[in-house]
Design a protein around this motif. Sequence first.
Motif, short mmCIF file in Angstrom:
data_model
loop_
_atom_site.label_atom_id
_atom_site.label_comp_id
_atom_site.label_asym_id
_atom_site.label_seq_id
_atom_site.Cartn_x
_atom_site.Cartn_y
_atom_site.Cartn_z
N ASP A 107 0.86 -1.19 0.00
CA ASP A 107 0.00 0.00 0.00
C ASP A 107 0.89 1.24 0.00
O ASP A 107 2.12 1.13 -0.03
N ALA A 164 -0.55 -5.45 -5.28
CA ALA A 164 -1.61 -4.91 -4.42
C ALA A 164 -2.09 -3.54 -4.92
O ALA A 164 -3.29 -3.27 -4.93
N LYS A 220 -5.82 -2.52 -6.32
CA LYS A 220 -6.58 -1.44 -5.70
C LYS A 220 -6.97 -0.37 -6.71
O LYS A 220 -8.10 0.12 -6.72
N ARG A 254 -6.98 -0.63 -10.12
CA ARG A 254 -7.69 -1.24 -11.25
C ARG A 254 -7.47 -0.53 -12.59
O ARG A 254 -8.42 -0.11 -13.25
#
Length: 151
Positions: A38, A93, A97, A99
């Motif tokens: 993240d 990741a 998230k 996309r």
Amino acid sequence: MKRLIPIVIAGLIATGALAQETGAMERETLFAPADMPDLSEFRWKKRPVLVFADSDNDPAYIEQLELLGERPEELLERDVIVLTDTDPEARSALRLKMRPRGFMLVLVGKDGGVKLRKPFPWDVREITRSIDKMPIRQQEIRDAKEAARER
């Protein structure tokens, strides 16, 4: 008092050398792979610009990196870090998230919120203008002006 002056001067010289070293390190870290889980490590420190593509041969991706590389000092001045991801098969990741569909540029603020998504390349001038309109950046500009006045 006379003993304190050499210590202060040595400290200022060391601080200047450290600032130069830090500046060189920052230039090296303008671009990084988007392989973190993240963006929390950048919150309140950096403004991530994510560049996604389905391949590192994507013409839009190549153009975007060229545009960003033309004026890195303006991006560094605004605490930007460019994170790239050109492997949709890896299903990172950040890719899951955000996309992206093919090429996508995403500007994330220091607060961690997505501020802008673009399906085509943007030059540094457009990116910095968007950043300069953000409230946190406006405060940074005001703080810099106040600090300059105090000198």
